[in-house]
Write a protein that holds these residues in place. Structure first.
Motif, PDB file in Angstrom:
ATOM      1  N   LEU A 438       0.946  -1.116   0.105  1.00 60.38           N
ATOM      2  CA  LEU A 438      -0.092  -0.004   0.038  1.00 60.38           C
ATOM      3  C   LEU A 438       0.891   1.216  -0.069  1.00 60.38           C
ATOM      4  N   LEU A 439       1.749   1.359   0.794  1.00 60.69           N
ATOM      5  CA  LEU A 439       2.830   2.460   0.961  1.00 60.69           C
ATOM      6  C   LEU A 439       3.621   2.487  -0.283  1.00 60.69           C
ATOM      7  N   LEU A 440       3.993   1.553  -0.920  1.00 62.17           N
ATOM      8  CA  LEU A 440       4.507   1.695  -2.161  1.00 62.17           C
ATOM      9  C   LEU A 440       3.805   1.635  -3.452  1.00 62.17           C
ATOM     10  N   SER A 441       2.568   1.891  -3.370  1.00 57.86           N
ATOM     11  CA  SER A 441       1.957   1.670  -4.446  1.00 57.86           C
ATOM     12  C   SER A 441       2.015   2.879  -5.558  1.00 57.86           C
ATOM     13  N   PRO A 442       2.445   3.865  -5.265  1.00 54.04           N
ATOM     14  CA  PRO A 442       2.830   4.867  -6.100  1.00 54.04           C
ATOM     15  C   PRO A 442       3.771   4.221  -7.299  1.00 54.04           C
ATOM     16  N   TYR A 443       4.920   3.630  -6.764  1.00 59.55           N
ATOM     17  CA  TYR A 443       5.684   2.791  -7.585  1.00 59.55           C
ATOM     18  C   TYR A 443       4.904   2.075  -8.483  1.00 59.55           C
ATOM     19  N   VAL A 444       4.248   1.367  -8.104  1.00 61.73           N
ATOM     20  CA  VAL A 444       3.233   0.220  -9.038  1.00 61.73           C
ATOM     21  C   VAL A 444       2.589   1.147 -10.133  1.00 61.73           C
ATOM     22  N   ILE A 445       2.217   1.994  -9.818  1.00 61.36           N
ATOM     23  CA  ILE A 445       1.264   2.752 -10.484  1.00 61.36           C
ATOM     24  C   ILE A 445       2.225   3.415 -11.770  1.00 61.36           C
ATOM     25  N   LYS A 446       3.279   3.936 -11.371  1.00 62.39           N
ATOM     26  CA  LYS A 446       4.230   4.628 -12.215  1.00 62.39           C
ATOM     27  C   LYS A 446       4.866   3.607 -13.043  1.00 62.39           C
ATOM     28  N   ILE A 447       5.321   2.401 -12.723  1.00 56.25           N
ATOM     29  CA  ILE A 447       5.877   1.463 -13.367  1.00 56.25           C
ATOM     30  C   ILE A 447       4.847   0.889 -14.465  1.00 56.25           C
ATOM     31  N   THR A 448       3.896   0.575 -13.868  1.00 52.32           N
ATOM     32  CA  THR A 448       2.504   0.298 -14.905  1.00 52.32           C
ATOM     33  C   THR A 448       2.105   1.096 -16.042  1.00 52.32           C
ATOM     34  N   LYS A 449       2.348   2.346 -15.680  1.00 49.80           N
ATOM     35  CA  LYS A 449       2.061   3.610 -16.634  1.00 49.80           C
ATOM     36  C   LYS A 449       2.926   3.726 -17.833  1.00 49.80           C
ATOM     37  N   ASN A 450       4.403   3.658 -16.964  1.00 47.97           N
ATOM     38  CA  ASN A 450       5.528   3.627 -17.874  1.00 47.97           C
ATOM     39  C   ASN A 450       5.288   2.296 -19.055  1.00 47.97           C
ATOM     40  N   TYR A 451       5.108   1.219 -18.591  1.00 45.00           N
ATOM     41  CA  TYR A 451       5.027   0.073 -19.268  1.00 45.00           C
ATOM     42  C   TYR A 451       4.012   0.168 -20.420  1.00 45.00           C
ATOM     43  N   SER A 452       2.751   0.512 -20.004  1.00 46.16           N
ATOM     44  CA  SER A 452       1.636   0.724 -20.673  1.00 46.16           C
ATOM     45  C   SER A 452       1.641   1.824 -21.753  1.00 46.16           C
ATOM     46  N   GLU A 453       2.553   2.865 -21.586  1.00 48.63           N
ATOM     47  CA  GLU A 453       2.807   4.016 -22.641  1.00 48.63           C
ATOM     48  C   GLU A 453       3.956   3.406 -23.609  1.00 48.63           C
ATOM     49  N   ARG A 454       4.909   2.510 -23.234  1.00 48.61           N
ATOM     50  CA  ARG A 454       5.603   2.250 -24.149  1.00 48.61           C
ATOM     51  C   ARG A 454       5.320   1.145 -25.042  1.00 48.61           C
ATOM     52  N   VAL A 455       4.703   0.025 -24.322  1.00 48.78           N
ATOM     53  CA  VAL A 455       4.320  -1.252 -24.991  1.00 48.78           C
ATOM     54  C   VAL A 455       2.679  -1.172 -25.870  1.00 48.78           C
ATOM     55  N   PRO A 463      12.710   2.829 -19.731  1.00 44.18           N
ATOM     56  CA  PRO A 463      11.882   1.752 -19.031  1.00 44.18           C
ATOM     57  C   PRO A 463      12.365   1.952 -17.489  1.00 44.18           C
ATOM     58  N   MET A 464      11.299   1.813 -16.553  1.00 46.61           N
ATOM     59  CA  MET A 464      11.531   1.570 -15.014  1.00 46.61           C
ATOM     60  C   MET A 464      11.670   0.237 -14.834  1.00 46.61           C
ATOM     61  N   ARG A 465      12.710  -0.340 -14.817  1.00 43.24           N
ATOM     62  CA  ARG A 465      13.158  -1.444 -14.561  1.00 43.24           C
ATOM     63  C   ARG A 465      13.477  -1.926 -13.414  1.00 43.24           C
ATOM     64  N   SER A 466      14.325  -1.080 -12.771  1.00 41.62           N
ATOM     65  CA  SER A 466      15.064  -1.360 -11.508  1.00 41.62           C
ATOM     66  C   SER A 466      15.410  -0.281 -10.601  1.00 41.62           C
ATOM     67  N   PHE A 467      15.047  -0.109  -9.388  1.00 41.35           N
ATOM     68  CA  PHE A 467      15.491   0.857  -8.432  1.00 41.35           C
ATOM     69  C   PHE A 467      16.952   1.089  -8.355  1.00 41.35           C
ATOM     70  N   TYR A 468      17.641   0.087  -8.585  1.00 37.12           N
ATOM     71  CA  TYR A 468      19.301  -0.004  -8.664  1.00 37.12           C
ATOM     72  C   TYR A 468      20.064   0.270  -9.761  1.00 37.12           C
ATOM     73  N   GLY A 469      19.204   0.182 -10.970  1.00 38.13           N
ATOM     74  CA  GLY A 469      19.814   0.522 -12.106  1.00 38.13           C
ATOM     75  C   GLY A 469      20.532  -0.628 -12.688  1.00 38.13           C
ATOM     76  N   ASN A 470      20.331  -2.200 -12.010  1.00 34.59           N
ATOM     77  CA  ASN A 470      21.003  -3.239 -12.485  1.00 34.59           C
ATOM     78  C   ASN A 470      20.267  -4.222 -13.285  1.00 34.59           C
ATOM     79  N   GLU A 471      19.419  -3.466 -14.114  1.00 33.45           N
ATOM     80  CA  GLU A 471      18.565  -4.227 -15.027  1.00 33.45           C
ATOM     81  C   GLU A 471      19.206  -5.109 -16.140  1.00 33.45           C
ATOM     82  N   LYS A 472      20.261  -4.550 -16.540  1.00 31.49           N
ATOM     83  CA  LYS A 472      21.001  -4.942 -17.713  1.00 31.49           C
ATOM     84  C   LYS A 472      21.691  -6.238 -17.397  1.00 31.49           C
TER      85      LYS A 472
END
Length: 472
Positions: A438-455, A463-472
């Motif tokens: 619940l408290l981190l739900s803004p991240y879920v909304i932003k990530i979902t919106k980012n993915y939806s806009e791109r795909v 892409p919002m893939r990783s909080f640490y930037g280690n998605e590569k």
């Protein structure tokens, strides 16, 4: 000594009444409702896309079933391991218990819990992938512990979750499942419990010692087989009783909203019971909101958080909408009494016996064996993750040894208090996890919106893939 036992039993019952009672069930349901509204009912709008990226992708895209990353598992293996832990005796015993306590209407509320639980499961997985990180060995560290510690900055909540998970892994993930197997085999095939215990301990030991890779390798073969086997058996029995299908659905819908009282009791008692036990057994079955499945989903080689979130939607759909519904129809179309004279697995067993005779009893024993054994494998990994978070990798071999030894205990003795305690710890996992979701739900909304806009909309965004930037 007996007084201490009863005191612990009383304390546990009080906590259990809260954990699986109306306040927590409301929180679990409302979390799913909230996430559904915030994502504009993603699970409904994009359900064809969900199927395309999950069940259909299994046959079309090798990237879903195979991975070149030796430190990760494939998306399908992650789903299979999560389903291994999720599809258990709850799909047989839990559904029967819900119908006994809440009537046929409880099934409707199980559907409700699953519909909204899809988005709770989705949110957990999105957060899990986004906040996971690699350790010094190049392996993923993930699960609710990661987003509670690094996303919410509440390490104490992460520790609480891990402790609850550790205890639950020995109880609900081991003793309860193993005891179901030994009891079923002893009742139907007269196999001595000690033989069941030794054989299962050897099998579990061989698989668990091999780590996640071996667990995933086994579950990706076992889960599809057992799910298809049970679905075909259930369909066959429902087909035999096809004339009762309309009345079964009618009773499910009408009793879900029945305002009758029972025995001169409170007006609307039937509906209240249906809601309570339907939601409770639904959550107990699919585990949406408990945070358990996230620990294996975060070991996937996937890069996009939303992609793994979609597997969470599919997981809840398979577990509750498909398998639990089939169990309910097996019971309700069979004509067996649902007045409490039969309990738990006895009801489902009686339904199959009535339709298929001795073969029905053997079929149910095999189903319980496969469902429960797969749950043990899935929960063994959850316990390993909790142990690793609390005490480091050096403690994991000791956990594995103890876990295998507990298999013997579960097969040869039914410790009701241990079962009850584990049920409580299983439910307690939801408290810190839901706080994080619940408290981190803004991240879920932003990530979902980012993915939806791109795909879906073709926008050129980072892409919002990783909080640490280690998605590569």
């Amino acid at each position: 000594m007996e007084s201490i036992y009863h005191f612990i039993e009383w304390i546990n019952q009080s906590v259990n009444n809260f954990v699986w009672g109306p306040p927590m069930l409301a929180l679990l349901l409302l979390t799913g409702v909230y996430m559904s509204i915030r994502t504009r009912f993603f699970q409904l709008r994009k359900f064809p896309f969900v199927l395309k990226q999950t069940i259909f992708a299994i046959f079309q895209d090798k990237k879903v079933t195979k991975t070149k990353d030796h430190k990760s598992i494939s998306q399908f293996q992650a789903l299979s391991t999560a389903l291994a832990a999720t599809i258990g005796t709850g799909n047989i015993v839990g559904v029967a218990t819900a119908i006994t306590a809440g009537g046929p209407g409880a099934v409707f509320w199980m559907w409700v819990s699953a519909f909204f639980g899809m988005m709770t499961s989705y949110s957990e997985n999105v957060l899990g992938i986004y906040f996971r990180k690699k350790d010094r060995h190049g392996e993923w560290e993930g699960g609710p512990m990661m987003y509670l510690q690094y996303g919410l900055h509440a390490k104490w909540l992460a520790v609480v979750f891990a402790v609850f998970c550790l205890f639950a892994s020995f109880g609900i993930g081991n003793i309860a499942q193993i005891n179901s197997i030994s009891t079923a085999l002893n009742t139907s095939l007269h196999v001595p419990t000690y033989i069941t215990g030794v054989v299962l301990a050897l099998l579990v030991g061989f698989i668990v010692i091999g780590g996640l890779k071996r667990i995933a390798s086994v579950t990706e073969k076992l889960v599809p087989f057992m799910a298809i086997l049970y679905i075909l058996g259930a369909f066959a029995l429902i087909a035999v009783n096809y004339k009762s299908i309309p009345s079964a659905f009618y009773s499910i819908v009408t009793e879900a909203f029945s305002l009758e009282s029972v025995g001169g009791g409170v007006f609307g008692f039937v509906m209240a019971q249906a809601i309570r036990f339907g939601l409770a057994r639904g959550v107990f079955s699919n585990e949406a909101g408990l945070g358990s499945a996230v620990m294996v989903h975060t070991s996937s080689d996937v890069k996009e958080p939303v992609r793994q979130g979609i597997w969470g939607i599919f997981e809840v759909f398979v577990d509750t909408i498909i398998i639990c519904t089939l169990t309910a129809l097996v019971i309700l179309t069979s004509g067996i009494p649902i007045d409490g004279s039969l309990e738990g697995s006895q009801m489902t067993m009686a339904a199959f016996q009535k339709g298929f005779g001795v073969f029905g009893s053997v079929f149910m024993s095999v189903a319980i064996l496969l469902f429960a054994f797969s749950t043990v494998l899935g929960w063994s990994f959850y316990g390993q993750r909790a142990t690793e978070y609390l005490a480091g990798k050096k403690a994991v071999p000791y956990y594995k040894f103890l876990f295998v030894m507990v298999v013997l205990v579960g097969a040869m003795s039914s410790v009701q208090l241990v079962w009850d305690l584990s049920d409580t710890f299983n439910g307690l996992m939801a408290i810190p996890n839901l706080i994080g979701v619940l408290l981190l739900s803004p991240y879920v909304i932003k990530i979902t919106k980012n993915y939806s806009e791109r795909v879906f909309n073709g926008k050129d965004l980072k892409p919002m893939r990783s909080f640490y930037g280690n998605e590569k």
